[in-house]
Design an enzyme around this catalytic site. Structure first.
Site, PDB file in Angstrom:
ATOM      1  N   LYS A   1      -5.471 -15.822 -13.035  1.00  0.00           N
ATOM      2  CA  LYS A   1      -6.697 -15.601 -12.874  1.00  0.00           C
ATOM      3  C   LYS A   1      -7.873 -14.445 -13.352  1.00  0.00           C
ATOM      4  O   LYS A   1      -7.020 -13.343 -13.339  1.00  0.00           O
ATOM      5  CB  LYS A   1      -6.216 -15.946 -11.409  1.00  0.00           C
ATOM      6  CG  LYS A   1      -6.174 -15.250 -10.689  1.00  0.00           C
ATOM      7  CD  LYS A   1      -6.350 -15.371  -9.597  1.00  0.00           C
ATOM      8  CE  LYS A   1      -5.726 -14.543  -8.766  1.00  0.00           C
ATOM      9  NZ  LYS A   1      -6.645 -13.838  -7.062  1.00  0.00           N
TER      10      LYS A   1
ATOM     11  N   LYS B   1     -10.592  -8.622 -10.114  1.00  0.00           N
ATOM     12  CA  LYS B   1     -11.042  -7.149  -9.968  1.00  0.00           C
ATOM     13  C   LYS B   1      -9.738  -5.918 -10.724  1.00  0.00           C
ATOM     14  O   LYS B   1     -10.700  -5.463 -11.337  1.00  0.00           O
ATOM     15  CB  LYS B   1     -11.833  -7.026  -9.072  1.00  0.00           C
ATOM     16  CG  LYS B   1     -12.273  -5.636  -9.001  1.00  0.00           C
ATOM     17  CD  LYS B   1     -12.501  -4.808  -7.086  1.00  0.00           C
ATOM     18  CE  LYS B   1     -13.364  -3.101  -7.256  1.00  0.00           C
ATOM     19  NZ  LYS B   1     -12.530  -2.214  -5.984  1.00  0.00           N
TER      20      LYS B   1
ATOM     21  N   LYS C   1       1.119  -1.045   0.134  1.00  0.00           N
ATOM     22  CA  LYS C   1      -0.260   0.420   0.252  1.00  0.00           C
ATOM     23  C   LYS C   1       0.819   0.992  -0.139  1.00  0.00           C
ATOM     24  O   LYS C   1       0.651   2.365  -0.614  1.00  0.00           O
ATOM     25  CB  LYS C   1      -1.031   0.191   1.385  1.00  0.00           C
ATOM     26  CG  LYS C   1      -1.701  -1.335   1.622  1.00  0.00           C
ATOM     27  CD  LYS C   1      -2.923  -0.661  -0.199  1.00  0.00           C
ATOM     28  CE  LYS C   1      -4.259  -1.956   0.087  1.00  0.00           C
ATOM     29  NZ  LYS C   1      -4.901  -1.737  -0.722  1.00  0.00           N
TER      30      LYS C   1
END
Ligand code: TRP
Length: 329
Positions: A194, A197, A111
């Protein structure tokens, strides 16, 4: 009976990868375990959602999980922010969580790298809140993907630490729930990797048929096999993987044969695949919308869920306060 718990991100709709990778397993789990499923709407504040979106995000996720088969009468399904005991346990656990160890977690470091402009304390203590989520119900098992393994390890660490500091054997150390061979990883339609989102390659349960057709028709393929029984390159294998998941055996056999004798037309395969996906998603999409628009039903589900979750959470918190040394006057 063992307790299974899982937190659900309240950002983003469910795609087929979520469904086959997790949600379908949750539906099975509720038959065999005492299950807690909650929407992690406190965690979602780390990304600063707009007030006008927060509620709707929660409502969407809730409707989608229920439409997929999570049964509020079997499992306890609730909204994290409805259970203030979680926040209090989070505060208490924070006193023995060290900044150094929190800074070293991979998710936090990631992050910091990705959004240096928003490195808030909530992100740093994200694993502490997640630990509170888990141990407040003394969960035995937590189904987690690879990206959450370290967070679960932290939950074990904080639970163990609490037990150690106060010389008690109070908190259960949560284990990862092992799906074993049942775990299905749905590939994306962009050739490799895969469905996800953030990859932007998702086929969503809420997608309209025309959206699904468009996405499937755009799937990456190749020029076609150049000799009989050729091995399939990854993009083509991914399409077949989806076909095996969504279509019946005779359809799969038909296209396997066409591939092996080099007569395959990917356009036909995609058309068939899109229709079979639509066959699956349409009733789910309709149920999602029905639930989403049913204020009365949702309010009942949320109230019952909060009540059941608070019953379990408040008992833990009472014990914890006493162990720490808080006493009534
Ligand atoms: N961090 C999890 C995710 O991003 C969501 C989550 C929050 C969670 N609290 C949890 C998962 C507790 C399992 C247990 O997917």
């Amino acid at each position: 009976m063992e307790t299974v718990l899982s937190g659900i991100r309240s950002t983003g709709n469910l795609h087929l990868g979520n469904y086959y990778g997790a949600v379908r397993n949750f539906v099975k789990m509720q038959e065999e375990y005492r299950c807690f499923f909650f929407i992690a709407d406190l965690h979602s504040l780390t990304t600063h959602p707009k007030p006008e979106n927060l509620h709707d995000n929660i409502r969407k996720v809730l409707s989608e999980y229920i439409a997929c088969g999570i049964d509020p009468d079997r499992a306890t399904i609730y909204i994290q922010s409805d259970v203030p005991e979680i926040s209090e346990l989070y505060l208490l656990l924070n006193m023995n969580a060290y900044v150094g160890e929190l800074e070293r977690t991979t998710t936090f470091k990631e992050k910091v790298r990705k959004q240096p402009e928003n490195v808030n304390a909530g992100l740093l203590t994200y694993p502490v809140l997640m630990s509170a989520d888990i141990i407040i119900h003394n969960a035995d098992k937590v189904p987690v993907g690879k990206d959450q393994e370290q967070n679960l390890e932290m939950a074990r660490k904080f639970a163990r630490r609490f037990n150690h500091i106060y010389h008690v054997d109070y908190f259960t150390l949560p284990e990862p729930f092992n799906f074993g061979s049942e775990l299905i990883k749905v590939p994306g339609l962009d050739g490799t990797g895969k469905m996800g989102k953030s990859e932007g390659n998702g086929l969503y349960l809420i997608d309209e048929p025309k959206e699904i057709r468009k996405k499937v028709m755009k799937a990456v393929t190749d020029a076609g096999p150049d000799k009989p029984n050729a091995p399939k390159p990854e993009p083509v294998e991914n399409l077949f993987y989806l076909l095996r998941l969504m279509s019946d055996v005779s359809t799969v056999a038909h296209f396997e044969e066409a591939y092996n004798n080099c007569t395959i037309r990917y356009g036909d395969l995609k058309k068939q695949l899109a229709e079979d996906i639509i066959l699956f998603t349409t009733p789910v999409r309709e149920r999602i919308l029905e639930i989403y628009n049913d204020d009365e039903y949702l309010s009942r589900v949320v109230r019952n869920g909060a009540e059941k979750a608070r019953e379990s959470a408040s008992k833990t918190l009472r014990d914890v306060r006493e162990i720490i040394g808080y006493k009534g006057f």
